[in-house]
Structure formats: C-alpha cells, structure tokens
Design a protein around this motif. Structure first.
Motif, short mmCIF file in Angstrom:
data_model
loop_
_atom_site.label_atom_id
_atom_site.label_comp_id
_atom_site.label_asym_id
_atom_site.label_seq_id
_atom_site.Cartn_x
_atom_site.Cartn_y
_atom_site.Cartn_z
N LEU A 4 -1.05 4.53 -1.35
CA LEU A 4 -2.31 4.57 -0.60
C LEU A 4 -2.06 4.75 0.90
O LEU A 4 -2.98 4.91 1.68
N ASN B 232 2.45 3.18 -10.91
CA ASN B 232 2.08 1.81 -10.57
C ASN B 232 0.61 1.57 -10.85
O ASN B 232 -0.16 2.50 -10.99
N ALA C 172 1.88 1.63 -3.49
CA ALA C 172 0.77 2.09 -4.33
C ALA C 172 0.41 3.54 -4.06
O ALA C 172 -0.45 4.10 -4.73
N MET D 45 -2.35 -1.39 -9.35
CA MET D 45 -2.46 -2.44 -8.34
C MET D 45 -3.57 -3.42 -8.70
O MET D 45 -4.64 -3.03 -9.15
N ARG E 168 0.83 -1.21 0.00
CA ARG E 168 0.00 0.00 0.00
C ARG E 168 0.87 1.26 0.00
O ARG E 168 0.48 2.28 -0.56
#
Lengths: 251, 260
Positions: B57, B77, B55, B79, B52
């Motif tokens: 996030l 990226n 990503a 996911m 994460r």
C-alpha cells in the motif's frame, strides 16, 4: 402518542380545505381565483373520465423517465470516476461549477432552438435538471468514503472495476440516493416549465392551456396532480432506499 | 527453516514542507517461514509504515523487501487493519468472502472456506448480519476471518486489537492463536503492547523511536500451543516482558521528549 402525532399532521391540511370551502361558499373569497375544493375535485373527476388527464400525465411521466435516465446515468458514472480520480476531478470540476449556477429554465429558449418543439427539448430539460444534483452528490459521496476501504480493496486484489463496483458505488450510495431525490424535484420543476412553451400535451401544457381558457379549476387539478406525483416519487425513493441500502443504521 | 520475509536496508522517508522525514531507517530482518513475528515500538516509530510497505500500500524509498512465494495461486499477503475496516455495505459473509471473490475463486470453494473461518471465529450464525449490527470485537473477528480465508503467503496485522477493551482483547488473542495454530502461517504483527507481543510472538522485534531502526530482536521460547492465562503465570513470561520493556523504555521516553 405516535397515533396522536400522526393525527395532528392530518388535521392541518383538512382544516385548511374546510376553511377554504366555507369561505368560498360564504363569498368571502372569489372562486375566480380560489375555486372551492369541491369544484376542483369535480373538475378532476371530469378530466379523468374524459381521458384528458391521463393523456397529459402519461406524456409528462414519459418525458420525466427518459430525461431522468439520460441525465442521471451519465452523471452517476462520471461522478464516481471524478470521485476516484483526482486529475479527472480537477479537469471537470470547473465546467460543472461554472454551468451549475445558470438557471436551467433560462436555457429553455436555447434548448428549443437546438432540439426543436418536439419531445426532445422536454427530455433535454429534465436531463439537465437531474444531471447536476446527481453528479455533485455522487462526487461528494465517493470523496467521503474512508480511505481504509480503498486500502482494503487494494490489499485484497480488487481491480479498478471491482473498486468501482464494490467500494465506490456502494460507499457513495447514500449520497447518490439524495442526489436522485433532488434531481427528481428539479425534473418536475423543469418539465412543468418546458411544457408550458410549445407543447401540446403534459401537465405543464394542461395548466398553461387552462390559464389561456380561464379554466381555473383545471389549473388547480394540474397543480394537485404534480404535487401528488412528487409525493409518490418520494415514497417510491424511500422504499428504494430501504431496499438498496439495508446496511444503513438510520432509515 | 527457510526465509519467508526478507528486509534488507529498507528505508522510507516522506518529504515534508521543511525537511525530509525518515520513518524507517535501514532496517534489515529475516523472518523464517511459519514464524509469528511481532514488531513493537513507540508510536510514530514507523511500524505501521513498515507494514503498509509489506502490504503493497506504500512504496519503499530504498532497500529491499520481499516475500518468498511458495504457491503461485496464493496472494502474497492479507492484512488485518487497525480499527474498522470491514465494509459496512456488505454482510458478514460477503466481507469474509471478499478476497476470495476478488481472486475469482469458485463459489463452491468460497462457501467451504468462508464457512470454516466464520465458524472458527464464532460468526457463522451472524453471516447475514451487517457490520452496524455487530460489536467492535465481532467486527474485528470478521476482519480476521477475511484475512485468513484469503489464504495468503503472509498475514499482516496492524494493531488489530488496539481499539478493543481488555476482556475482548484477551478473547480475541486466544482465538487468533487457535486459528493460527491450524496452518502456522508466517505472521507480521504490529503492536505497542509488550504483553501482547510476548503472548503471541515467536520473535519480537523492538524498534527505536523515529527514525525507526531495529533496537533488538528477542526470540520467545515459550511453548505452543499457548494458553494465555497459564502463560501469564509463567515466570518466563514476566522475565521476557521485563526484558523487552527495558529495550523499549528508553525509546518511549525519547519519543515523548520529542513530542513535548
């Protein structure tokens, strides 16, 4: 089986009407309060021939539409923003929670004072009725969207507006439609009440005026038409739901 | 080969009511371009947190994480999430095109790319279907097509097959390898399955139970392209699985002891 079940659903109202008609004719119930269905139909035909019915229906419909847009659209937008932003939700929630329990009908005198006896007061009443169910359902709708979909939006580079458009709005749509249905029901209630006071057209006016003239048949025609409108709105919204939400499993 | 993903002293901790919980502790790792890197670890070792962070996030607490950008038009990226992550309100096609649409790619190009990856995942004739009309395996294929179609610098996969049954898992692993062979993008793949790790990976990173640290890095020198069934007969495969299990064993036991 299916046909049989449908038939049962049709039988009960027809049976009620038949019993009603017979009881009036035999003299067991007073036509002064419960005029026979046949004489209500007669009044309906007379009112629609004279154009009076259409005049009142169209006046109510126009107020409903304007009120619906004026109350519903801001509720939808604000509801989604509240669902997406916790600070904004915390800021606005108390305002909604504290004003929601006030019966909207009790606000009629105030609304008349502010907007006058004309069209605006009726539209405002409908708008208020529509606003609350739509905003509350929209907020709930956005909050129940699984967090993973917002992660996907963020991971694939969606902007704030795109998150609104591609995740929050469609994700909350089933709840929004429910809010709209409740809102229309509330709008019908409030338009009838608003038109009974200080109006010279509309279905509410028609019913109130008939009471003052002791014209019971016309009163029943008014009730019948309101019920019919509610029924048609429900059908239209079900159709709209099917069209807007083809991705739902159970419609 | 040049470094594509670089982690140096990466740490992540969460404040909790009583104490600060360290999920990732001082992880340093270089992944070179074109590597299929698999991270294995017991549940709760912070591997999902690591992904994460990759990503974007989740924020890291300290240290560095970077992905080397080669083409500015590409996203960093994309996911493939664990479990259902394709939008129920979009058709298969619109789901697969999502990243490209968000990036404002031209519609002609979108059509070309999306039909290619839907074709590669066997979904082209289901383009107009909605997710509820698809099986779990097909939904995860859409998620894979969506990530590949977005043409990112690095692909991130968070246990993408963990919710699938054994047969579907095998088929999707094979498909993933086939699509991946086309461009050999750098992949960061997370799993708790040692078999899966050895089957897919060039490089396997074994993580310790919480806090997550790197226990061992194993290079997998099995030839490519790989045939999964053939691979399982290869004595080298068994040796590698055995070796990695050796590293993991103690960590799984430790994680279980902590949980009970």
């Amino acid at each position: 089986m299916f046909f049989g079940e449908r038939l049962i659903g049709i039988i009960s109202p027809l049976l009620l009407l038949a019993v009603w008609e017979v009881f009036v004719r035999v003299g067991w119930i007073s036509p002064q309060f419960f005029p026979a269905p046949s004489s209500i139909v007669e009044a309906l035909i007379k009112l629609s021939r004279s154009g009076e019915l259409w005049l009142n229906v169209s006046a109510s419909l126009r107020r409903l539409v304007f009120g619906f847009v004026i109350g519903g659209v801001p509720a939808l937008v604000l509801g989604i923003i509240m669902g997406l932003s916790r600070p904004i939700r915390l800021f606005i929630d108390p305002l909604i929670a504290s004003t929601y329990p006030i019966p909207k009908s009790a606000l009629l005198p105030l609304v008349l004072l502010i907007f006058g006896l004309g069209e605006n007061s009726k539209i405002a009443m409908v708008a208020m009725g529509v606003f609350y169910p739509v905003i509350m359902n929209t907020v709930t709708g956005v909050l129940q969207i699984p967090k993973i979909y917002f992660d996907v939006g963020a991971n694939f580079g969606a902007s704030r507006w795109e998150i609104f458009r591609t995740v929050a709005l469609p994700g909350a749509a089933p709840f929004i439609v429910t809010g709209i249905k409740l809102g229309i029901g509330m709008g019908l209630i409030l338009i009838a009440i608003a038109e009974m006071v200080g109006a010279d057209s509309g279905l509410g006016y028609m019913i109130w005026n008939a009471w003052q003239l002791m014209d019971v048949e016309t009163m029943y025609v008014g009730l019948l038409v309101i019920a019919f409108l509610g029924f048609v709105f429900t059908l239209l919204l079900d159709e709209l739901e099917r069209w807007l939400l083809p991705w739902r499993k159970t419609i | 080969m040049s470094t594509k993903i670089a982690l140096s002293n990466l740490s992540k901790s969460f404040p909790s009511r009583s104490a600060v919980i360290t999920a990732i502790d001082n992880v340093s790792l270089d992944i070179s371009s074109g590597t299929f890197c698999v991270i294995v670890g017991p549940s709760g070792c912070g591997k999902t947190t690591l992904l994460r962070i990759a990503a974007g996030l989740e924020n890291k607490t300290s240290g560095e994480f970077s992905i080397v950008r080669e083409d500015l038009r590409r996203p960093l990226n994309a996911m493939v999430f664990q479990g259902d992550s394709i939008f129920p309100w979009m058709s298969v096609w619109d789901n697969a095109a999502y990243g490209l649409k968000m990036r404002g790619v031209g519609s002609g190009e979108i059509r070309e790319i999306v039909s290619h990856y839907l074709d590669r995942t066997g979904l082209l004739r289901f383009s107009e279907y909605f997710p509820h009309q698809l099986s779990g395996g097909m939904r995860q294929r859409v998620s894979i097509a969506r990530a590949f179609a977005n043409d990112p610098e690095v692909l991130l996969m968070d246990e993408p097959f963990s919710a699938l049954d054994e047969q579907n898992k095998l088929i999707l692993q094979e498909e993933l390898l086939r699509i991946w062979e086309e461009h050999k993008k750098t992949v960061l793949f997370i799993t708790h399955s040692v078999d899966e790790a050895v089957t897919l990976g060039d490089k396997i990173v074994v993580m310790t139970a919480s806090p997550g640290r790197i226990k061992a890095v194993v290079d997998i020198d099995l030839p490519r392209p790989r045939n999964i069934l053939e691979l399982r007969r290869d004595p080298k495969f068994g040796k590698l699985v055995f070796q990695i299990w050796g590293y993991l064993r103690a960590e799984v036991d430790a994680a279980r002891a902590r949980a009970s």
